[in-house]
Scaffold this active site. Structure first.
Site, short mmCIF file in Angstrom:
data_model
loop_
_atom_site.label_atom_id
_atom_site.label_comp_id
_atom_site.label_asym_id
_atom_site.label_seq_id
_atom_site.Cartn_x
_atom_site.Cartn_y
_atom_site.Cartn_z
N THR A 1 -48.16 54.94 101.45
CA THR A 1 -48.74 56.94 101.24
C THR A 1 -49.55 57.17 100.07
OG1 THR A 1 -46.74 55.71 99.31
CG2 THR A 1 -45.88 57.08 101.23
N ASP A 2 -50.36 58.31 100.04
CA ASP A 2 -50.78 58.51 99.18
C ASP A 2 -50.71 58.53 97.45
OD1 ASP A 2 -52.54 58.77 101.29
OD2 ASP A 2 -51.49 61.06 101.52
N SER B 1 -50.69 60.19 91.67
CA SER B 1 -50.87 60.81 93.19
C SER B 1 -52.50 60.63 94.09
CB SER B 1 -50.21 62.24 92.92
OG SER B 1 -51.32 63.31 94.13
N ARG B 2 -52.76 60.16 94.23
CA ARG B 2 -54.08 59.14 95.13
C ARG B 2 -55.05 61.03 95.24
NH1 ARG B 2 -51.83 54.33 97.66
NH2 ARG B 2 -51.02 53.65 95.94
N VAL B 3 -54.36 61.99 95.89
CA VAL B 3 -55.13 62.99 95.90
C VAL B 3 -55.52 63.65 94.54
CG1 VAL B 3 -54.85 64.98 96.34
CG2 VAL B 3 -53.57 63.22 98.06
#
Ligand code: ATP
Ligand code: MG
Length: 506
Positions: A338-339, A364-366
């Site tokens: 997951t991101d 949250s990598r975004v």
């Protein structure tokens, strides 16, 4: 001896044309053994992997193991109704489920059949449950926020449309609540939701549907239910089927959201099947391809480019841990796919900090690219201040003499904790979140006693609804210009004065 390659090619081609492969649609075999929801079939020589197999008059199954002379198929109906010697017919199709707008508001099983007693569903189309993920060319990077309406998430762990964000925590830590609240908050936002329940009590499905109905969220939601009482094969295909239903909306250029509750139970169901199919067990007795099981599922979430229609599919998988152990096999797998992840902790839950999100290890990598400008500006320092407070708090417990600066920082931290608390099924609009974080991080709360923080918050929203319509409108349009900020500051200042005055009088 001379060797004519072109002649050889011709010969092979001629042989292939002669072969029956592909030309024979129907091929019938015989069931030689049935046990534990698995049928061994003899005589389906050309059967393909994952092919749908019909047991006439009884139901369907799916080919999982292709052995030398046998095909092992999982059954989607009770194995009591089938016996040795029964017929099994190839269908030349893979398992498909109905998709489309008619499914909205309905509760279906893993095969897309209605189980809510509201009659047949007229499906426009059928999609295969196993579909390949969109390629890199068709995608673009995630840039539009998916508003969850949950303060700690929207401010510190923002999720974007098309992202895959894991919700992870022990039993009873509020995982389902976060997913449900996110669905509830999509009301009027043109996001179609699919909620798939895997391996849970049947009662849980009823409760989820009730909550969604009460908040009017069923109108844009499909619930796919594969409870613990369903066979392992139904639980295994449920998320794939649900994903196809969600992909339909993405392919129409819409935004879709899918919640997998939960993938721990899904992995367990797959392990059961794999062991029954005599596949070799690996770590924790899971089969070697359990990583591929979840990666191919979650890879189907996507943010499509304009040329590909511009649709998105956001995935929120849920993983249940034991005693907070995130380094077990399945949690580490899904974390790496997951991101980002939202960690829920029993300790926080038990001390009344709800939602029990630990922002220190949640990411949250975004990140900021999935936040509105206003939210990014106003909550920029929140995570840091909060983590500093948590560190300071432990440290401060030992000492009694605290200097002025430390005391101030503790007071700010305590207020952050209070503001981040939120009841379930009560999503907060983005503009309200921006206003309260603005008040919090600009020191307006420093004189408000801790026990009045919640009234302050509720009254601020009310006050602004009447007196600050202009600001609300601007914040909704993501206008955070200096003028807006000034206007906001003045309003919050005035409200705070009034509030403190009133508090003194009481
Ligand atoms: P399970 O492991 O059983 O699936 P879960 O992690 O999904 O549990 P939930 O069912 O969402 O947890 O929540 C557990 C309990 O906590 C429920 O009774 C729910 O009502 C309550 N709860 C969750 N979030 C909140 C909240 N923000 N405020 C108050 N109560 C909450
Ligand atoms: Mg749950």
């Amino acid at each position: 001896m001379s060797f004519d390659i072109s002649q050889l090619t011709k010969d092979i081609k001629a042989k292939l044309e002669l072969s029956e492969y592909g030309s024979k649609v129907e091929e019938t075999g015989t069931v030689v053994k049935v046990s534990d929801g698995i049928a061994q079939i003899y005589g389906l020589e050309d059967c393909l992997i994952y092919e749908l197999i019909e047991f006439p008059g009884k139901g369907f199954g799916m080919a999982m193991n292709l052995e030398k002379s046998l095909v092992l198929a999982i059954l989607f109906f009770s194995d009591a109704s089938i016996k040795e010697g029964d017929k099994a017919v190839r269908t030349n199709k893979t398992v498909s489920v109905p998709v489309g707008y008619n499914l909205l508001g309905r509760v279906v099983n893993a095969l897309g059949e209605p189980i809510d007693g509201q009659g047949e569903i007229e499906a426009g189309e059928f999609y295969q449950i196993e579909r390949s993920a969109k390629g890199i060319i068709e995608r673009k990077s995630v840039s539009v926020p998916l508003e969850t309406g949950i303060k700690p998430i929207d401010s510190m762990i923002p999720i974007g449309l098309g992202q895959r964000e894991l919700i992870i925590g022990d039993r009873q830590t509020g995982k389902t609540s976060i997913a449900l609240d996110t669905i509830i908050n999509q009301k009027g936002k043109d996001v179609f939701c699919v909620y798939v329940m895997i391996g849970q009590k049947q009662k849980a499905t009823v409760e989820v549907v009730e909550i969604l109905q009460k908040s009017g969220a069923m109108d844009y939601t499909i619930v796919v239910s594969a409870p613990a009482s369903d066979s392992a094969s139904m639980q295994y295909i449920a998320p794939f089927a649900a994903c196809s239903m969600a992909e339909f909306f993405m392919e129409q250029g819409k935004n879709a959201l899918i919640v997998y509750d939960n993938l721990t139970q899904h992995a367990v169901a797959y392990r059961t099947l794999s062991l029954l199919l005599s596949r070799p067990p690996g770590r924790e007795a899971y089969p070697g391809d359990v990583f591929y099981l979840h990666s191919r599922l979650l890879e189907r979430a996507a943010c499509l480019s304009e040329e590909s229609g511009g649709g998105t599919l956001t995935a929120l998988p849920i993983i249940e841990t034991q005693a907070g152990n995130i380094s077990a096999y399945i949690p580490t797998n899904v974390i790496s796919i997951t991101d980002g992840q939202i960690f829920l902790e029993s300790e926080l839950f038990n001390s009344g900090i709800l939602p029990a999100i630990n922002p220190g290890i949640s990411v949250s990598r975004v990140g900021g690219s999935a936040q509105t400008k206003a939210m990014k500006k106003v909550s920029g320092s929140l995570k840091l201040l909060y983590s500093q407070y948590l560190e300071l708090k432990d440290f401060a417990e030992f000492g009694s003499d605290l200097d002025e600066n430390t005391r101030k920082r503790l007071a700010v931290g305590e207020r952050i904790v209070e503001i981040l608390k939120q009841d379930e099924h009560d999503p907060i609009a983005l503009e309200n979140q921006i206003m309260i974080f603005f008040a919090l991080l600009n020191g307006f709360l420093k004189d408000v006693p801790l026990n009045l923080i919640h009234s302050y918050e509720a009254e601020l929203y009310e006050y602004m609804k009447i007196k600050g319509q202009n600001i609300i409108l601007k914040l909704r349009q993501d206008d955070f210009s200096n003028d807006t900020v000034e206007e906001l500051r003045k309003s919050v200042e005035k409200f705070t004065e009034q509030f403190l005055q009133k508090a003194k009088e009481v």
